[in-house]
Design a protein around this motif. Structure first.
Motif, PDB file in Angstrom:
ATOM      1  N   ILE A 221      89.711  23.175 -23.988  1.00 50.85           N
ATOM      2  CA  ILE A 221      89.924  23.654 -22.619  1.00 50.85           C
ATOM      3  C   ILE A 221      89.795  22.434 -21.722  1.00 50.85           C
ATOM      4  CG2 ILE A 221      89.120  25.113 -20.732  1.00 50.85           C
ATOM      5  CD1 ILE A 221      88.044  27.072 -22.735  1.00 50.85           C
ATOM      6  N   PRO A 222      90.871  21.958 -21.133  1.00 53.74           N
ATOM      7  CA  PRO A 222      90.793  20.752 -20.292  1.00 53.74           C
ATOM      8  C   PRO A 222      89.956  21.015 -19.049  1.00 53.74           C
ATOM      9  CG  PRO A 222      92.918  21.814 -20.056  1.00 53.74           C
ATOM     10  CD  PRO A 222      92.221  22.534 -21.170  1.00 53.74           C
ATOM     11  N   PRO A 223      89.529  19.964 -18.335  1.00 55.46           N
ATOM     12  CA  PRO A 223      88.728  20.150 -17.126  1.00 55.46           C
ATOM     13  C   PRO A 223      89.364  21.162 -16.175  1.00 55.46           C
ATOM     14  CG  PRO A 223      88.835  17.834 -17.696  1.00 55.46           C
ATOM     15  CD  PRO A 223      89.755  18.537 -18.631  1.00 55.46           C
ATOM     16  N   THR A 224      88.589  22.210 -15.875  1.00 52.16           N
ATOM     17  CA  THR A 224      89.085  23.332 -15.075  1.00 52.16           C
ATOM     18  C   THR A 224      88.075  23.679 -13.992  1.00 52.16           C
ATOM     19  OG1 THR A 224      90.178  24.224 -17.051  1.00 52.16           O
ATOM     20  CG2 THR A 224      89.900  25.722 -15.175  1.00 52.16           C
ATOM     21  N   GLY A 225      88.536  23.821 -12.765  1.00 52.23           N
ATOM     22  CA  GLY A 225      87.647  24.212 -11.680  1.00 52.23           C
ATOM     23  C   GLY A 225      87.184  25.648 -11.834  1.00 52.23           C
ATOM     24  N   VAL A 226      85.874  25.887 -11.647  1.00 49.09           N
ATOM     25  CA  VAL A 226      85.301  27.234 -11.772  1.00 49.09           C
ATOM     26  C   VAL A 226      84.260  27.452 -10.682  1.00 49.09           C
ATOM     27  CG1 VAL A 226      85.666  27.458 -14.253  1.00 49.09           C
ATOM     28  CG2 VAL A 226      83.572  26.383 -13.406  1.00 49.09           C
ATOM     29  N   VAL A 227      84.004  28.730 -10.390  1.00 49.90           N
ATOM     30  CA  VAL A 227      82.937  29.110  -9.466  1.00 49.90           C
ATOM     31  C   VAL A 227      81.662  29.285 -10.287  1.00 49.90           C
ATOM     32  CG1 VAL A 227      82.115  30.844  -7.840  1.00 49.90           C
ATOM     33  CG2 VAL A 227      84.545  30.244  -7.901  1.00 49.90           C
ATOM     34  N   VAL A 228      80.583  28.659  -9.842  1.00 48.07           N
ATOM     35  CA  VAL A 228      79.321  28.711 -10.587  1.00 48.07           C
ATOM     36  C   VAL A 228      78.228  29.339  -9.719  1.00 48.07           C
ATOM     37  CG1 VAL A 228      79.867  26.743 -12.057  1.00 48.07           C
ATOM     38  CG2 VAL A 228      78.766  26.356  -9.859  1.00 48.07           C
ATOM     39  N   PRO A 229      77.221  29.977 -10.344  1.00 44.39           N
ATOM     40  CA  PRO A 229      76.171  30.670  -9.580  1.00 44.39           C
ATOM     41  C   PRO A 229      75.018  29.754  -9.150  1.00 44.39           C
ATOM     42  CG  PRO A 229      75.886  31.094 -11.914  1.00 44.39           C
ATOM     43  CD  PRO A 229      77.127  30.252 -11.793  1.00 44.39           C
ATOM     44  N   PHE A 230      75.309  28.502  -8.815  1.00 47.08           N
ATOM     45  CA  PHE A 230      74.277  27.576  -8.355  1.00 47.08           C
ATOM     46  C   PHE A 230      74.945  26.508  -7.493  1.00 47.08           C
ATOM     47  CE2 PHE A 230      75.608  26.609 -12.699  1.00 47.08           C
ATOM     48  CZ  PHE A 230      76.127  25.328 -12.567  1.00 47.08           C
ATOM     49  N   LYS A 231      74.169  25.869  -6.651  1.00 45.61           N
ATOM     50  CA  LYS A 231      74.713  24.868  -5.738  1.00 45.61           C
ATOM     51  C   LYS A 231      74.977  23.537  -6.437  1.00 45.61           C
ATOM     52  CE  LYS A 231      72.741  26.622  -1.411  1.00 45.61           C
ATOM     53  NZ  LYS A 231      71.838  26.305  -0.269  1.00 45.61           N
ATOM     54  N   HIS A 232      74.173  23.219  -7.416  1.00 46.20           N
ATOM     55  CA  HIS A 232      74.329  21.963  -8.153  1.00 46.20           C
ATOM     56  C   HIS A 232      73.587  22.090  -9.482  1.00 46.20           C
ATOM     57  CE1 HIS A 232      70.268  21.249  -6.533  1.00 46.20           C
ATOM     58  NE2 HIS A 232      70.781  21.561  -5.361  1.00 46.20           N
ATOM     59  N   GLY A 233      74.127  21.423 -10.498  1.00 46.93           N
ATOM     60  CA  GLY A 233      73.471  21.480 -11.799  1.00 46.93           C
ATOM     61  C   GLY A 233      74.458  21.291 -12.940  1.00 46.93           C
ATOM     62  N   THR A 234      73.928  21.391 -14.170  1.00 45.99           N
ATOM     63  CA  THR A 234      74.732  21.155 -15.368  1.00 45.99           C
ATOM     64  C   THR A 234      74.314  22.122 -16.474  1.00 45.99           C
ATOM     65  OG1 THR A 234      74.997  18.809 -14.844  1.00 45.99           O
ATOM     66  CG2 THR A 234      75.384  19.457 -17.127  1.00 45.99           C
ATOM     67  N   TYR A 235      75.314  22.640 -17.186  1.00 43.24           N
ATOM     68  CA  TYR A 235      75.096  23.545 -18.321  1.00 43.24           C
ATOM     69  C   TYR A 235      75.808  22.970 -19.541  1.00 43.24           C
ATOM     70  CZ  TYR A 235      76.033  27.663 -21.302  1.00 43.24           C
ATOM     71  OH  TYR A 235      76.149  28.548 -22.353  1.00 43.24           O
ATOM     72  N   VAL A 236      75.103  22.919 -20.684  1.00 41.63           N
ATOM     73  CA  VAL A 236      75.667  22.433 -21.939  1.00 41.63           C
ATOM     74  C   VAL A 236      75.441  23.494 -23.004  1.00 41.63           C
ATOM     75  CG1 VAL A 236      75.555  20.674 -23.738  1.00 41.63           C
ATOM     76  CG2 VAL A 236      75.279  20.016 -21.352  1.00 41.63           C
ATOM     77  N   GLN A 237      76.470  23.768 -23.805  1.00 40.26           N
ATOM     78  CA  GLN A 237      76.328  24.719 -24.900  1.00 40.26           C
ATOM     79  C   GLN A 237      77.000  24.150 -26.142  1.00 40.26           C
ATOM     80  OE1 GLN A 237      78.426  27.000 -26.768  1.00 40.26           O
ATOM     81  NE2 GLN A 237      76.598  27.877 -27.714  1.00 40.26           N
ATOM     82  N   LEU A 238      76.306  24.256 -27.287  1.00 35.80           N
ATOM     83  CA  LEU A 238      76.851  23.770 -28.557  1.00 35.80           C
ATOM     84  C   LEU A 238      76.205  24.537 -29.705  1.00 35.80           C
ATOM     85  CD1 LEU A 238      74.319  21.906 -29.673  1.00 35.80           C
ATOM     86  CD2 LEU A 238      75.281  20.234 -28.101  1.00 35.80           C
ATOM     87  N   TRP A 239      76.672  24.260 -30.914  1.00 38.23           N
ATOM     88  CA  TRP A 239      76.105  24.860 -32.123  1.00 38.23           C
ATOM     89  C   TRP A 239      75.744  23.749 -33.106  1.00 38.23           C
ATOM     90  CZ3 TRP A 239      80.127  26.942 -29.435  1.00 38.23           C
ATOM     91  CH2 TRP A 239      80.037  28.293 -29.071  1.00 38.23           C
ATOM     92  N   TYR A 240      74.699  23.986 -33.904  1.00 37.87           N
ATOM     93  CA  TYR A 240      74.334  23.007 -34.936  1.00 37.87           C
ATOM     94  C   TYR A 240      73.687  23.715 -36.115  1.00 37.87           C
ATOM     95  CZ  TYR A 240      69.464  23.265 -33.209  1.00 37.87           C
ATOM     96  OH  TYR A 240      68.216  23.689 -32.842  1.00 37.87           O
ATOM     97  N   LEU A 241      73.635  23.019 -37.243  1.00 37.87           N
ATOM     98  CA  LEU A 241      72.970  23.520 -38.446  1.00 37.87           C
ATOM     99  C   LEU A 241      71.646  22.801 -38.639  1.00 37.87           C
ATOM    100  CD1 LEU A 241      75.823  23.712 -41.128  1.00 37.87           C
ATOM    101  CD2 LEU A 241      74.999  25.531 -39.625  1.00 37.87           C
ATOM    102  N   ASN A 242      70.663  23.541 -39.120  1.00 41.12           N
ATOM    103  CA  ASN A 242      69.370  22.914 -39.439  1.00 41.12           C
ATOM    104  C   ASN A 242      68.544  23.880 -40.286  1.00 41.12           C
ATOM    105  OD1 ASN A 242      67.546  20.787 -39.377  1.00 41.12           O
ATOM    106  ND2 ASN A 242      66.481  21.552 -37.582  1.00 41.12           N
ATOM    107  N   VAL A 243      67.408  23.379 -40.784  1.00 38.88           N
ATOM    108  CA  VAL A 243      66.482  24.228 -41.528  1.00 38.88           C
ATOM    109  C   VAL A 243      65.902  25.282 -40.592  1.00 38.88           C
ATOM    110  CG1 VAL A 243      65.899  22.431 -43.187  1.00 38.88           C
ATOM    111  CG2 VAL A 243      64.564  22.647 -41.080  1.00 38.88           C
ATOM    112  N   LYS A 244      65.218  26.252 -41.173  1.00 38.26           N
ATOM    113  CA  LYS A 244      64.656  27.344 -40.394  1.00 38.26           C
ATOM    114  C   LYS A 244      63.695  26.823 -39.333  1.00 38.26           C
ATOM    115  CE  LYS A 244      62.239  31.764 -40.846  1.00 38.26           C
ATOM    116  NZ  LYS A 244      61.614  32.723 -41.779  1.00 38.26           N
ATOM    117  N   TYR A 245      63.801  27.400 -38.149  1.00 38.15           N
ATOM    118  CA  TYR A 245      62.947  26.989 -37.034  1.00 38.15           C
ATOM    119  C   TYR A 245      61.495  27.375 -37.320  1.00 38.15           C
ATOM    120  CZ  TYR A 245      60.875  26.823 -32.380  1.00 38.15           C
ATOM    121  OH  TYR A 245      60.055  26.558 -31.311  1.00 38.15           O
TER     122      TYR A 245
END
Length: 630
Positions: A221-245
């Protein structure tokens, strides 16, 4: 003669190609600490972003001195592996921030969510049947945000705002987030999602991408303008594999981070659904550290040559005065004059820097390092502060004795730093009655370090203290043992050149650093010894008084009975008066014994230890009465 048309065997690679297969070098190995490494990278980035928002833009004005009351609930991440769409991503962001809407634009907040999710079928069979699990990782902060032009570089190796000058911040050369992204892609084949809104921008920007071996981005998804529920900030989401928490790793990192960063509210949701909320406890942010030019004592010959190649100064004297701190025009002239003693081709203040030959550069450097310089400026160092450190630990641990010390700023390797330490002690606090590594809490620039304990200068300094001198047992590993905890924080740009590896978990054992840490801990040891001694005196006094008062009542009644049979006494003493006189005699005896103990203590003290504060010299009558009733 070799064939010029033949092809060589040496190929040039990129840093991304190298690191994509070696993310374990910065802490992303398949082990329990990997969860912690993800949390560390993004919490540290969040704290830097929040502090920048306050320092540069006053984003969090007039914070209340009261601790904010925060409640947080969370719905599980139900993503089923289908192709991500912008609308679904923004809906998820709104969902996780909904409980924080009343304060999202007023309180500094860092949020981390780790959830266990179903492994996709695309993974190999040996992964499907193993104890390796898949996790969704989400991080949000309401810091300054990232401009669209910088978002294009976010996640690219060595793209860092901290790569040129040393400053007391938590980042370094831009390996953290890119390595996390590489590991996430390597283990799951899933892309990275980032949404950010800079404080000066009118809208947020969303992108979903992979990072490549060419150190570039490939967008789904190329850089796309969106409306966000905050005045300023950053959100990151990803997935990874690891041993049991397993608990006591990532959750312990957030707990310790919150302790020394009490100006920010930190919320951590672990894969078991447990929510830990660490509300902001102070209303003032730490002062902003400043950048400074390199100090001569921290400059190698290679650094010196590189600075000459890249300087914008035309004249030698301008190069020396603008490229380094602590070099004024007079000292620069002395360096040049001294250099001319070791070169046939003389150098003047107005000599062109770019025209210097190797002989002149080497002579200039020899003169440069032979000079004596003032210590580097200390405004590059921002400690937590004794009062804040002591107050926060008191609030969190609720111990009978908490003391902290902040050493005066000092320097080594041409870089300034400050050592702070604190100690908490309470024989009746079960949370402190543990042993081993948990006794010592290590921090650099307010960031906790949970691995490579014995390889760190902080550990070595703490284990070199003779804790028995301060009435504290010593374990086999050299650390103190008993109902106490130690906290040591090293602040300043110094730490970035002293880390022993890219994982940044241990400081090298520099002599000056170890000495400063040891002095801080010994000062705390003396204060704790005074507290323990005072308690021992108080205990002995109370024990003596109790023993005497156990017999005082019977003795008073017997004495009154005898006096009542004496015909020569015109005034018969009452029981109350007799008992009161006995109390007075006990108090007088206690006064003499305390004075004697005080003299013994004074004889046993060294000249460097502070004067011992003893308990009051008498036990008040009301206390004696309470002891008697007991």
């Amino acid at each position: 003669m070799p064939d010029s048309s033949s092809k060589g065997v040496i190929k040039e690679g990129s840093i991304a190609q190298f690191m994509r297969k070696r993310t374990q070098l910065v802490g992303f190995s398949i082990e329990r600490h990997k969860h912690t490494q993800y949390v560390a990278e993004f919490v540290d980035n969040a704290l830097d972003a929040i502090e920048t928002a306050q320092w540069k833009h006053q984003a969090f004005k007039n914070l209340s001195p009261e601790i904010p009351k925060i409640e947080y609930t969370l719905k599980p991440w139900n993503e089923n592996g289908a192709k991500l769409k912008a609308q679904k991503i923004t809906a998820r962001l709104k969902e996780i921030l909904e409980p924080l809407q009343p304060i999202i634009n007023m309180e500094p907040i860092a949020l981390v969510i780790i959830q266990r999710v179903e492994k996709p079928e695309i993974l190999p069979d040996d992964i499907q049947g193993s104890d390796i699990e898949m996790y969704s990782f989400e991080a949000f902060d309401n810091g300054v945000g990232i401009r669209p032009v910088d978002l294009e570089k976010y996640g690219i190796y060595l793209a860092s705002s901290k790569s040129e000058k040393l400053r007391q911040t938590r980042g370094s050369q831009g390996f953290g987030a890119p390595s996390a992204f590489s590991d996430a892609q390597n283990t799951t084949g899933r892309p990275i999602t980032v949404i950010s809104k800079h404080i000066k921008e009118k809208r947020g920007e969303l992108s979903v991408f992979y990072t490549t071996g060419e150190n570039k981005k490939k967008y789904t998804i190329p850089p796309t303008g969106v409306v966000v529920p905050f005045k300023h900030g950053t959100y990151v989401q990803l997935w990874y594999l690891n041993v049991k928490y397993v608990r006591s790793y990532a959750d312990e990192y957030t707990r310790q981070t919150a302790l020394l960063n009490s100006h920010v509210t930190i919320i951590f949701v672990d894969p078991n659904g447990e929510i830990a909320i660490y509300p902001r406890r102070v209303s003032d942010f730490p002062a902003e550290p400043v950048y400074t030019e390199p100090h001569p004592e921290s400059t190698s010959i290679g650094d010196f040559q590189e600075l000459i190649r890249n300087t914008k100064a035309s004249k030698v004297i301008d190069f020396l005065t603008t490229s380094f701190c602590r070099i004024g025009s007079k000292r620069a002239k002395d360096i040049i004059e001294n250099a001319n003693k070791n070169t046939r081709n003389k150098i003047s203040s107005n000599s062109l820097v770019k025209k210097l030959n190797d002989e002149q550069i080497n002579a200039l450097y020899r003169s440069f390092i032979s000079m004596k310089y003032p210590a580097p400026p200390i405004d590059t160092v921002v400690p937590v502060g004794r009062e804040v450190l002591q107050g926060v630990i008191k609030k969190n641990l609720n111990c009978e004795f908490v003391e902290a010390v902040t050493r005066p700023p000092t320097s080594s390797k041409g870089l300034a730093f400050v050592v702070e330490a604190a100690i908490a002690y309470d024989p009746n606090n079960q949370a402190l009655n543990d042993f081993g590594n948990s006794i010592l809490n290590r921090f650099t620039n307010r960031t906790p370090k949970l691995r490579d304990n014995s390889d760190c200068a902080i550990w070595k300094a703490a284990s070199s203290v003779n804790w028995k001198n301060y009435k504290i047992d010593k374990a086999d590993n050299g650390l103190p043992r008993g109902p106490l905890k130690l906290f040591v924080n090293v602040s300043g740009p110094f730490v970035h050149v002293m880390f022993k590896a890219q994982s940044k978990q241990a400081l090298a054992a520099d002599d000056i650093l170890v000495r400063e840490i040891k002095l801080a801990l010994e000062e705390l040891g003396r204060k704790l010894k005074t507290h323990i001694t005072k308690g021992e005196i108080e205990t002995r006094r109370m024990k003596r008084a109790k023993t005497l008062l156990e017999h005082a009542e019977v003795f008073a009644k017997s004495l009154v009975a005898i006096e009542e049979t004496d015909p020569e006494l015109n005034v018969k003493p009452t029981y109350e008066k007799v008992y009161k006189n006995i109390e007075a005699m006990i108090a007088s005896n206690e006064r003499k014994l305390v004075r004697k103990e005080k003299k013994v203590q004074q004889r046993g003290k060294t000249k460097t230890e502070p004067k011992l504060k003893t308990a009051p010299e008498t036990i008040p009558p009301e206390i004696l009465a309470e002891i008697a009733k007991a």
